[in-house]
Design an enzyme around this catalytic site. Structure first.
Site, short mmCIF file in Angstrom:
data_model
loop_
_atom_site.label_atom_id
_atom_site.label_comp_id
_atom_site.label_asym_id
_atom_site.label_seq_id
_atom_site.Cartn_x
_atom_site.Cartn_y
_atom_site.Cartn_z
N LYS A 20 0.84 -1.20 0.00
CA LYS A 20 0.00 0.00 0.00
C LYS A 20 0.87 1.26 0.00
CE LYS A 20 -3.27 2.53 2.79
NZ LYS A 20 -4.18 2.58 3.91
N GLU A 58 10.75 -4.74 3.95
CA GLU A 58 10.76 -6.16 3.57
C GLU A 58 10.38 -6.31 2.09
OE1 GLU A 58 9.25 -4.95 6.24
OE2 GLU A 58 9.33 -6.34 7.94
N GLY A 70 -4.54 -1.66 5.14
CA GLY A 70 -3.76 -2.81 4.64
C GLY A 70 -4.44 -4.14 4.94
N ARG A 71 -4.86 -4.33 6.19
CA ARG A 71 -5.43 -5.63 6.58
C ARG A 71 -6.87 -5.81 6.11
NH1 ARG A 71 -4.12 -2.31 10.59
NH2 ARG A 71 -5.66 -1.57 12.09
N GLU A 119 -3.96 -6.43 15.13
CA GLU A 119 -3.47 -5.13 14.69
C GLU A 119 -4.60 -4.10 14.80
OE1 GLU A 119 -0.08 -4.63 11.65
OE2 GLU A 119 -1.82 -4.06 10.48
N HIS A 147 -3.76 -32.86 18.05
CA HIS A 147 -2.59 -33.66 18.39
C HIS A 147 -1.42 -32.78 18.79
CE1 HIS A 147 -4.63 -37.30 17.01
NE2 HIS A 147 -5.20 -36.45 16.17
N LYS A 153 10.05 -0.80 13.74
CA LYS A 153 10.55 -0.48 12.39
C LYS A 153 11.65 0.58 12.49
CE LYS A 153 6.20 -1.00 9.82
NZ LYS A 153 5.20 -0.26 9.07
O1 F6P Z 1 3.71 -3.05 9.67
C1 F6P Z 1 2.33 -3.08 9.63
C2 F6P Z 1 1.79 -2.78 8.28
O2 F6P Z 1 1.74 -1.41 8.09
C3 F6P Z 1 0.44 -3.42 8.08
O3 F6P Z 1 -0.58 -2.68 8.62
C4 F6P Z 1 0.38 -3.59 6.61
O4 F6P Z 1 -0.57 -4.52 6.24
C5 F6P Z 1 1.79 -4.04 6.34
O5 F6P Z 1 2.59 -3.31 7.24
C6 F6P Z 1 2.27 -3.85 4.93
O6 F6P Z 1 2.21 -2.53 4.54
P1 F6P Z 1 2.34 -2.10 3.02
O7 F6P Z 1 1.20 -2.73 2.29
O8 F6P Z 1 2.26 -0.62 3.01
O9 F6P Z 1 3.65 -2.61 2.51
#
Ligand code: F6P
Length: 530
Positions: free
Chosen positions: A193, A199, A251-252, A337, A368, A497
């Site tokens: 987003k 990452e 995002g979620r 979150e 199990h 972060k």
């Molecule tokens: O670190 C949390 C977060 O901001 C989430 O809310 C989000 O889904 C995820 O990182 C990824 O964010 P982006 O889609 O901006 O890479």
């Protein structure tokens, strides 16, 4: 009201749930809508408690807040944003944000996604070595968990290239995924987003290099999903290969729009439309049903009763459906979150506990592994069972019957347990006597009286998955409103972060570690030593 409910719990906490069960309860303590059936009779909630919980809905203005969300009001106040994932699943109607109807742009982007996925499926859009065989979605959190979960869940509906999901910055993740793929027939989707997530950008650059080593125009095999066209352009992905969305999609909550592109490519536009329709049917149910028969409202109230009133700090999500194996992880982000916050919407400390710890695994695997603790440990873990009436494997009907039997057996065992008398007679039959019999019998006692709910759905179709995900979204929303939380920001992920950004140059030796506490300095030196 919270105090009244807590007093009520204290007065009934020793009462056995199984003594509450009668026909009237079985009829009242359930909600049914459009193929979903939710049973909460195996909880310690009685009619009086139910009434008080429903009053919470009135006292906290859930209905007005719900309408504010659907109508595009800026209910995410800390970020001054509307919250409109529900608009992403609409096909008609109008929803205004800052005076502008957002639906035409939603439909336009959806049409582009559908055209693109058709073209990938037919080979009209292809890689430099021919038709795409594989799609790699690079994203994390909401840009990964939703499509990855749904791709597994809807396996029987897939008819496109194979999808792979890379999220972790651990190089092992991208290494192992790319190792098996042919760059000439692989499409890479960079899903972020913000397009600032370290990452995702790190993995995307690695994938680009991998692609560049084999094809002459690596950029042509990349698309981006983002709400920042400036950042995607900076990265080198032209606008024609970007599927954009607005900041009013959290995002979620973003699986319904461009973040779902890999899913559309995998299952095709008809199935994806059914997935959206399922979510829309839940939206309508949430908007139109009265509170006592409103599935997200009732699920939220059961959740509040267990977490904030009874004080049970976790809840287990236990889908008896192997294809929902990533649902617990998806719900961990959605719920924790959203509602894992100790400060309320007005900046004051919450007067209750925040949302609970959510965890789980599919049944019967979990049986199990950790069910021992659920049955006999000293923690009470409210369990949310999920089970389909029908599976997709018509030729393996006996598997499904055993799966159903296991699911029902677990909720029954949790509620009824096994008393010492039964345990003694069982143990005696095994030949134990005297002191040994007593010791052995005690191990076989199940206290029972442990609450659970069961969600029955007809079959895990795209429509049904859409309903279930939207149900959980709205449940989180209702819980958040009752607790006074803004469920749509996530400030709690920021500090880690920031510190990671500062620590990276310390670990590669370009900055000194001396500004850190001694414990961290010690760990830095352990990690950096030869
Ligand atoms: O670190 C949390 C977060 O901001 C989430 O809310 C989000 O889904 C995820 O990182 C990824 O964010 P982006 O889609 O901006 O890479």
């Amino acid at each position: 009201m919270f105090q009244e409910l807590k007093n009520k719990f204290l007065s009934v906490c020793k009462r056995r749930i199984d003594t509450l069960i009668d026909q009237a309860r079985v009829d009242i303590f359930c909600v049914e809508t459009d193929g979903l059936f939710f049973d909460y009779s195996k909880t310690n909630i009685d009619l009086e408690t139910r009434g008080k919980l429903l009053e919470l809905v009135v006292n906290t203005d859930v209905i007005a807040r719900r309408d504010a969300m659907f109508f595009g009001k800026k209910i995410n106040v800390s970020e001054n944003r509307a919250v409109l994932h529900t608009a992403l699943r609409k096909s008609t109607g109008r929803v205004f944000v800052d005076g502008k109807d957002v639906i035409p742009a939603v439909l336009k982007t959806r049409a582009r996604m559908f055209d693109f996925s058709d073209a990938v499926q037919t080979g009209k859009v292809s890689g430099q070595g021919g038709k795409y065989t594989d799609v790699v979605n690079i994203g994390i959190g909401g840009s990964d968990l939703g499509p990855a979960m749904a791709y597994l869940a809807l396996k029987p509906y897939t008819n496109g290239p194979k999808c792979h999901y890379v999220s972790n910055i651990d190089g092992a993740h991208i290494h192992d995924v790319l190792a098996d793929l042919n760059p000439e027939t692989t499409l890479v989707i960079v899903a972020s987003k913000t397009f600032t997530t370290v990452e995702t950008l790190t993995n995307a650059k690695t994938a680009f290099k991998w692609m560049a080593d084999s094809v002459s125009e690596p950029g042509a095999q990349f698309v981006a999903l983002s709400s920042s066209k400036e950042k995607t352009a900076e990265f080198g992905i032209p606008n024609s290969q970007v599927f954009g969305f607005e900041d009013w999609v959290g995002g979620r909550y973003s699986l319904w729009g461009p973040i779902g592109l890999s899913l559309v490519i995998a299952i095709g536009k008809e199935h994806f439309s059914n997935f959206l329709n399922g979510a829309q049917s839940m939206d309508e149910h949430f908007q139109k049903s009265e509170k006592g028969q409103n599935l997200p409202v009732i699920m939220a109230l059961v959740g509040i009763w267990h977490a904030q009133i009874c004080g049970y700090s976790t809840r287990a999500v236990l889908p008896y459906e192997q294809r929902l194996s990533r649902l617990p992880a998806y719900l961990q982000q959605l719920e924790m979150e959203s509602n894992g916050k100790g400060v309320g919407i007005e900046g004051k400390d919450l007067l209750t506990k925040s949302g609970p710890i959510v965890w789980g695994e599919p049944g019967t695997n979990g049986q199990h592994a950790f069910y021992q603790l659920i049955h006999q440990g000293t923690h009470v873990v409210p369990c949310e069972f999920m089970i389909a009436k029908q599976s997709h494997e018509a030729d393996l009907k006996h598997h499904h019957q055993l799966l159903q039997a296991n699911c029902l057996a677990q909720s029954q065992a949790l509620m009824s347990g096994r008393n010492i008398e039964t345990a003694r007679s069982m143990t005696a039959k095994l030949g134990f006597m005297g002191k040994e019999l007593e010791q052995q019998a005690r191990q076989r006692v199940f206290e029972g009286n442990r609450p659970s709910t069961t969600l029955v759905y007809s079959k895990l179709t795209p429509f049904c998955l859409g309903q279930i995900i939207a149900l959980y979204e709205h449940r989180v929303f209702v819980e958040g409103v009752i607790l006074g939380i803004n469920s749509f920001d996530q400030w709690g992920v920021e500090l880690g972060k920031e510190l990671a950004t500062e620590l990276a140059p310390v670990l590669d030796g370009s900055n000194s570690a001396t500004n850190y506490d001694l414990s961290t300095q010690n760990l830095v030196s352990k990690l950096s030593s030869e």
